[in-house]
Design an enzyme around this catalytic site. Structure first.
Site, PDB file in Angstrom:
ATOM      1  N   ASP A  90      80.446  14.055 -59.727  1.00 34.55           N
ATOM      2  CA  ASP A  90      81.225  13.972 -58.492  1.00 34.55           C
ATOM      3  C   ASP A  90      82.516  13.180 -58.672  1.00 34.55           C
ATOM      4  OD1 ASP A  90      79.305  11.833 -58.890  1.00 34.55           O
ATOM      5  OD2 ASP A  90      80.025  11.008 -57.003  1.00 34.55           O
ATOM      6  N   LYS A 117      76.104  11.311 -51.398  1.00 36.40           N
ATOM      7  CA  LYS A 117      76.296  10.032 -52.087  1.00 36.40           C
ATOM      8  C   LYS A 117      77.488   9.288 -51.514  1.00 36.40           C
ATOM      9  CE  LYS A 117      78.549   8.660 -55.597  1.00 36.40           C
ATOM     10  NZ  LYS A 117      79.190   8.357 -56.892  1.00 36.40           N
ATOM     11  N   GLU A 151      74.024   3.437 -52.372  1.00 33.09           N
ATOM     12  CA  GLU A 151      74.549   2.884 -53.626  1.00 33.09           C
ATOM     13  C   GLU A 151      75.489   1.705 -53.401  1.00 33.09           C
ATOM     14  OE1 GLU A 151      77.115   4.233 -57.613  1.00 33.09           O
ATOM     15  OE2 GLU A 151      76.760   5.666 -56.013  1.00 33.09           O
ATOM     16  N   GLU A 156      76.926  -0.653 -55.483  1.00 31.61           N
ATOM     17  CA  GLU A 156      77.032  -0.928 -56.916  1.00 31.61           C
ATOM     18  C   GLU A 156      77.522  -2.346 -57.187  1.00 31.61           C
ATOM     19  OE1 GLU A 156      79.416   0.628 -60.890  1.00 31.61           O
ATOM     20  OE2 GLU A 156      79.403   1.860 -59.087  1.00 31.61           O
ATOM     21  N   LYS A 172      70.526   4.282 -55.477  1.00 27.65           N
ATOM     22  CA  LYS A 172      71.229   4.355 -56.758  1.00 27.65           C
ATOM     23  C   LYS A 172      71.745   2.955 -57.094  1.00 27.65           C
ATOM     24  CE  LYS A 172      74.684   6.884 -59.450  1.00 27.65           C
ATOM     25  NZ  LYS A 172      75.550   8.065 -59.556  1.00 27.65           N
ATOM     26  N   SER A 218      70.567   8.633 -62.394  1.00 26.20           N
ATOM     27  CA  SER A 218      71.652   9.405 -61.784  1.00 26.20           C
ATOM     28  C   SER A 218      72.888   9.065 -62.605  1.00 26.20           C
ATOM     29  CB  SER A 218      71.843   9.033 -60.312  1.00 26.20           C
ATOM     30  OG  SER A 218      72.944   9.739 -59.761  1.00 26.20           O
ATOM     31  N   TYR A 258      80.421   3.317 -63.168  1.00 23.79           N
ATOM     32  CA  TYR A 258      79.742   4.503 -62.661  1.00 23.79           C
ATOM     33  C   TYR A 258      78.939   5.212 -63.734  1.00 23.79           C
ATOM     34  CZ  TYR A 258      79.400   9.097 -60.478  1.00 23.79           C
ATOM     35  OH  TYR A 258      78.958  10.270 -59.936  1.00 23.79           O
TER      36      TYR A 258
END
Length: 391
Positions: free
Chosen positions: A66, A178, A218, A220, A260, A329, A391
């Site tokens: 993505d 996402k 997510e 992160e 994620k 993922s 990522y």
């Protein structure tokens, strides 16, 4: 931009995690936070639960392709290709038409352009995935922008118009979504940034579920910094506590989401590297303290690790039973060797697809706790960390 650790701003909302007044603490005399556990009716609930279970199926994980057009352009530039729609389509066609990919991959996250594209032969990419029993997904956030009042931190935009966009993505065949936001440890993180990340994720998750899309949650935690693994664990626990508080406040169905997270590792510049067993221990400790067993799947991002390192860490986390499906993922940790094998040449497509299957199978085995790095090539062992982006 570099940030001084533990610099306190004047704003109370920018106090740091780890201080005696942690974020989320209410002032004396303020009312106690209450969480409503009544889940609103949703016509998609049964479908959401089934979709999440399908993605979180044994021996399978998610292929993340993505990347925005700009990021995809950087990947193409690394092998000497121009960033054109034709070249992006060719690369994504290589990935999405790999024979047998569905044996190891259960879901594929697409960029909006890819969701509406077809192969050069006219077959929709969505149909290519469905033929392999792979669930199509879609990136729905609109990227990171500076967060006013914070210590050079960011917030993720994209809630405006999300409901109508999600409805259109569902019609096009997407069944999960996402939304990526980030937290920076060198920048604090500030209570403001953590709350903004958690609230944005919760609103996105609720809107996605209302429109039939399983949300991947997510927040992160970036690898930037020289902090030890214990500091990462501390921040991760605080972040996920806040995320699940707001998910509950927004009546999100936990059985119909996927997570994620970043693996709990030392900062990328820390002098001591952690072994897969150590990373697995810290990561699973954090998850068991913060993630309800109702959540069906934990789909880790690779975090700038080498292809082999990401697989070894995943394998270490699956040596004992977990309350959730613990899988992957991955973007670069599945694609790095593929891209270098392809080099933009049609005659290399078959070899590149075989290299994708090699990496997908390796991570499938890691999800089952059966992976061995014996026989891996040197290219797969090279790290891929990029400052500010894991990522």
């Amino acid at each position: 931009m570099a940030c001084a650790n533990f610099v306190k701003l004047n704003s109370a909302s920018s106090s740091w995690i780890g201080q005696k007044s942690p974020f989320g603490q209410r002032s004396q005399g303020s009312s106690t936070r209450r969480v409503s556990f009544s889940i609103r009716a949703n016509s998609y609930t049964d479908e959401l639960v089934q979709t999440a279970k399908s993605i979180a199926s044994p021996g399978r994980g998610i292929l993340a392709i993505d990347e925005s057009n700009a990021t995809c352009g950087k990947r193409l530039a690394s092998i000497g290709l121009d960033n054109t729609e034709t070249n992006r389509q060719a690369y994504r066609q290589l990935l999405l038409t790999t024979p047998g990919l569905g044996e190891y991959i259960s879901g594929a996250i697409l960029f909006e352009e890819t969701l509406y594209q077809s192969t050069t032969g006219g077959k929709k990419f969505v149909d290519c995935l469905l033929d392999e029993n792979i669930v199509p997904g879609i990136k729905v956030d609109k990227g990171l922008v500076p967060l006013p009042g914070s210590n050079n931190e960011s917030w993720c935009q994209g809630l405006d118009g999300l409901a109508s966009r999600s409805a259109e993505y569902y019609k096009q065949g997407a069944r999960f979504a996402k939304w990526r936001t980030v937290v920076s440890i060198p920048c604090g993180p500030s209570a403001l940034a953590v709350k903004e990340a958690a609230w944005g994720l919760a609103r996105y998750a609720a809107i996605s579920q209302d429109n039939g899309l399983v949300p991947i949650v997510e927040p992160e935690i970036l690898l930037d910094g020289d902090h030890p693994i214990d500091r990462t664990l501390e921040v991760a626990e605080k972040v996920w506590a806040e995320v699940f508080y707001y998910l509950a406040e927004n009546n999100v169905v936990f059985e119909g989401i996927l997570l994620k997270p970043s693996m709990v590792t030392p900062g990328a510049e820390h002098k001591e590297k952690a072994s897969p067993d150590t990373i697995a221990k810290y990561t699973l400790t954090m998850l068991k303290r913060r993630v309800p067993p109702a959540v069906p799947g934990i789909m880790f991002l690779s975090g700038g690790q080498s292809e082999v390192q990401a697989t070894l860490n995943l394998n270490a986390m699956n040596q004992t039973p977990n309350p959730w499906h613990v899988s992957f993922s991955y973007a670069r940790a599945l694609q790095n060797t593929v891209l270098k094998t392809w080099q933009g040449r049609p005659e290399n497509v078959e070899a590149a697809q075989k290299s994708l299957l090699v990496r997908a199978k390796a991570n499938s085995l890691a999800q089952l706790g059966r992976y061995s790095a014996e026989g891996e090539n040197e290219e797969a062992k090279k790290g891929m960390f990029v400052k500010g982006y894991t990522y």
